[in-house]
Each structure stands twice: as structure tokens, then as C-alpha cells.
Design an enzyme around this catalytic site. Structure first.
Site, mmCIF file in Angstrom:
data_model
loop_
_atom_site.group_PDB
_atom_site.id
_atom_site.type_symbol
_atom_site.label_atom_id
_atom_site.label_comp_id
_atom_site.label_asym_id
_atom_site.label_seq_id
_atom_site.Cartn_x
_atom_site.Cartn_y
_atom_site.Cartn_z
ATOM 1 N N HIS A 71 -7.258 4.455 -2.139
ATOM 2 C CA HIS A 71 -6.843 3.166 -1.421
ATOM 3 C C HIS A 71 -6.040 2.252 -2.690
ATOM 4 O O HIS A 71 -4.554 2.266 -2.532
ATOM 5 C CB HIS A 71 -7.987 2.305 -1.117
ATOM 6 C CG HIS A 71 -7.730 0.879 -0.227
ATOM 7 N ND1 HIS A 71 -7.329 0.570 1.002
ATOM 8 C CD2 HIS A 71 -6.904 -0.393 -0.977
ATOM 9 C CE1 HIS A 71 -7.143 -0.826 0.692
ATOM 10 N NE2 HIS A 71 -6.614 -1.419 -0.286
ATOM 11 N N GLU A 72 -5.946 2.166 -4.150
ATOM 12 C CA GLU A 72 -6.261 1.882 -4.593
ATOM 13 C C GLU A 72 -4.857 2.538 -5.423
ATOM 14 O O GLU A 72 -3.846 1.657 -6.216
ATOM 15 C CB GLU A 72 -7.217 1.289 -6.254
ATOM 16 C CG GLU A 72 -8.073 0.319 -5.544
ATOM 17 C CD GLU A 72 -7.325 -0.743 -5.186
ATOM 18 O OE1 GLU A 72 -6.318 -1.176 -5.277
ATOM 19 O OE2 GLU A 72 -8.291 -1.678 -4.102
ATOM 20 N N HIS A 79 -2.071 1.708 -3.993
ATOM 21 C CA HIS A 79 -0.747 0.372 -4.111
ATOM 22 C C HIS A 79 -0.261 0.796 -5.316
ATOM 23 O O HIS A 79 1.363 0.170 -5.357
ATOM 24 C CB HIS A 79 -2.089 -0.974 -4.376
ATOM 25 C CG HIS A 79 -2.874 -1.313 -3.263
ATOM 26 N ND1 HIS A 79 -1.968 -1.950 -2.241
ATOM 27 C CD2 HIS A 79 -3.532 -1.663 -2.761
ATOM 28 C CE1 HIS A 79 -2.648 -2.316 -0.668
ATOM 29 N NE2 HIS A 79 -3.573 -1.597 -1.411
HETATM 30 ZN ZN LIG Z 1 -5.944 -3.187 -1.099
#
Ligand SMILES: [Zn+2]
Length: 378
Positions: free
Chosen positions: A66-67, A70
Site C-alpha cells: 500500500h505504502e 503511494h
Molecule cells: Zn495510504
């Protein structure tokens, strides 16, 4: 967030974990082994514990994915990514800079929950495959837990409250409408504070009914509240600094002092005409080597000033942010944060030193210019 253990790096981005991540690892492994998996006797077997630990580790890898998503999208939009750290409440991706437009802001935020949803899809599909291949209770249960928790993560992160991803999406939307990034940030951060207060309230109710484990939302709420408050403050300062250039606040023509100079020589010979709070330091060949702050000089005891050289106090170039004189100082803020407040060297187009900016210079400018943005009540 401090990285206690560095895991490595991915495409130049430092990835690490804070020690507090061990707490969630243990909590999730325990939840899995004790509540989710035991099917027959009701108490976890050795296999349940192994599966619990594996499930918890895969969840952490999901958080990491998830990170990283980003970080990858941020980098694609020209935003420098400093590091990714996993900690007690999930992950943080430290950006050095900001999206240049609302569209990029939206994509950098939205890709995180999208990744979590995609992972939920993958784990769900894997569960279906295992089930159709005859089924294996333990593996199926872990996979089912993994898709549900990834979906839950995506849903939680989509709540429109900064610093959650949903808050960033809200900011991007408001930014598009008002064309005022600072106002949009302040509004998203305020929504974050409201949501944090709701979580704290839920935690207090939970504490009354379930004890400490029920108070969990309050801990998350406290963390979110302080993060949202920080973002609001930051947005206000940033907004007030948007129209001031680096050249206006810098200390011009700072002396460049050889690194072999001792602290007592520096104080005696270089500083009388100079009012800046940092000086530039050159190496033996005359090249810029970094900066020395007044604070570092003050910290040297008087009796050691004749023997301490600037080389021992220098903040090396690698840790020194640089800027151009015509940039707005608001764009320096992230560089200060990323390089832990080290002074900024201001260079001209020929990379010659023309000035130096310290945190105190920016603070002074903010002090004079900071006001309430229109339409925002505090
Ligand atoms: Zn996030």
C-alpha cells in the site's frame, strides 16, 4: 516516525520499521491463532500459531505494498520520496515535496486504497482456488482473513479525514474547486480532527465495555488528532509563506570558511559583521563542504574551542538542502523537514553560493505574515 530497523531500500526509497510494528505483528498473530483459526478443539494448535504468524507477516507486506504504491505514484509525479516506515498504526510514506496539482494529489492518495482493494481481490481469488482444489481449512481461513482485513484497511483509509488517504482525496477535491491548496488542506485537516474526536469517544465507550482492547480506537484517534493538527498548522504556515521568495528571507553573501578553521578562530575573525545563524564551510580545495550552525558552535565548551575545527561540526552537503533565490519559501518547508531542519544553501544558476536560510529565518517570516485564510474558522 523513527525507523528502528532498516529493512532495505526499494528504487532508492529507504524502507524500515519502527519497533512498535512488533506490537501489531504480535497482536494480529495472536488474533489469528486464537480467534480466527482454531476449528476443532477451540484452542490453537501449533499449526494455528505458525499460520497466525505467517498471516500477520503477509498483512504487514500488504501494508508495505500500500505504502510503496503511494511512493511510486508520488515519484511518477515528480515528488521526491524520502522513506517508508511501518509502525503501530500502519505505514507512513515520507514525501519531500508536494504534488504540483490537484490531479496528482488525488492519484498519489487514491492509489493506496486501490492497492489494498486489489490485494483483497487477489487473496479472495486465492481462497476460491484453494477451496475448489479440495480445500484446506487453515489456508482458506488465513486467506479469508487477509482479504477481509485488506478491504477493511481500504475502507478505513478512504474516510475523508486527513491524514488518512480519504482526507487527501477530499483535499484534492476542494483544491480543484477553490484553486487554493492551503484552504483545502486546512479543511481536510479539520475533518481529520473531527473524526479523531469521534474515535476517541468510541475508545472511551469501548474502554467501559471491553477494557483496554476496547480503547484501541482512542489510541488511533489520539494519533490522528495530533497528526491532523500538525497538518493544519503546516497548511496555515505554508499558505502564509507562498508569496515570499527565498531571496527575501535569506542571509545574503554568507562567509565560506575553510573546514580546518577552529571554532575560536571562527568566532574571533569571521562573525563580527555577520548576522546569519549558519555559515558555509569549504573543504581544503575550496569546494563547498556543508554548513555549520550557530547552535553547533555554541554547544562547543569554551575550553575546547581552540582545538575543535569546523570539520567536526559540519553538516555535510549530502544532508544540506539547496534552493534558488526566486523560489517561494513555502517550497522549502518540506526540504527542512526531510533534512531534519538543517540550513538551506541558496545557489545561483552557476551553482555559486549566494545566501543561506535557517529554520529561524522562515519562522521569522511566518511570524510576520501568518494570518487566517479566508473562510476558515479556527
Ligand atoms: Zn495510504
Amino acid at each position: 516516525m523513527r525507523q528502528s530497523i532498516r529493512l532495505g531500500s526499494f528504487a532508492g526509497i529507504v524502507i524500515g520499521v519502527n519497533w512498535s510494528v512488533l506490537v501489531i505483528l504480535a497482536l494480529f498473530a495472536w488474533e489469528l491463532a486464537d480467534y480466527v483459526l482454531p476449528s476443532q478443539s477451540g484452542s490453537p494448535s501449533g499449526a494455528d500459531w505458525v499460520a497466525g504468524v505467517i498471516g500477520a507477516v503477509v498483512l504487514l507486506l500488504s501494508l508495505l505494498a500500500h505504502e510503496i504504491s503511494h511512493a511510486v505514484v508520488a515519484r511518477h509525479h515528480g515528488v521526491v520520496v524520502q522513506s517508508i516506515t511501518l509502525f503501530l498504526f500502519g505505514g507512513v510514506t515520507q514525501l519531500e515535496g508536494e504534488a504540483h496539482d490537484a490531479g496528482a494529489d488525488f492519484r498519489i492518495a487514491a492509489v493506496g486504497p486501490a492497492t489494498s482493494i486489489a490485494l483483497a481481490g487477489v487473496f479472495g481469488a486465492l481462497q476460491a482456488v484453494v477451496a475448489s482444489a479440495g480445500g484446506h481449512g487453515l489456508v482458506e481461513n488465513v486467506l479469508s482473513w487477509l482479504w477481509k482485513i485488506n478491504l477493511l484497511l481500504a475502507a478505513f483509509n478512504l474516510i475523508p479525514a486527513a491524514p488518512l488517504d480519504g482526507g487527501r482525496i477530499l483535499r484534492a477535491g476542494l483544491w480543484t474547486r477553490s484553486h487554493d491548496r492551503s484552504r483545502a488542506s486546512v479543511a481536510a485537516a479539520r475533518a481529520g480532527r473531527v473524526f479523531a474526536v469521534v474515535l476517541i469517544g468510541l475508545g472511551i465507550v469501548g474502554l467501559a465495555y471491553d477494557g483496554l482492547i476496547g480503547a484501541w480506537p482512542a489510541f488511533i484517534g489520539l494519533f490522528l488528532y495530533s497528526a491532523a493538527r500538525g497538518e493544519e498548522q503546516y497548511a496555515l504556515i505554508r499558505g502564509s509563506l507562498a508569496n515570499i521568495s527565498v531571496g527575501q528571507v535569506m542571509t545574503p553573501k554568507p562567509p565560506a570558511v575553510p573546514s580546518r578553521t577552529t571554532v575560536s578562530d571562527l568566532v574571533m575573525h569571521y562573525l563580527w559583521q555577520y548576522h546569519g545563524e549558519a555559515i558555509a564551510v569549504t573543504d581544503d580545495r575550496g569546494y563547498l563542504a556543508g554548513t555549520v550552525t550557530a547552535q553547533a558552535v555554541r554547544a562547543v565548551p569554551v575550553e575546547r574551542r581552540a582545538t575543535t575545527t569546523l570539520a567536526q561540526l559540519v553538516v555535510p552537503l549530502a544532508d544540506t538542502p539547496v534552493a534558488r533565490a526566486d523560489e517561494p519559501i513555502s517550497s522549502l518547508l518540506e526540504r527542512f523537514v526531510a533534512k531534519s531542519g538543517n540550513p538551506v544553501l541558496v545557489l545561483d544558476t552557476h551553482n555559486q553560493l549566494v545566501g543561506i536560510v535557517t529554520g529561524a529565518d522562515v519562522q521569522r517570516a511566518a511570524l510576520w505574515t501568518m494570518g487566517r485564510p479566508q473562510g476558515v474558522r479556527r
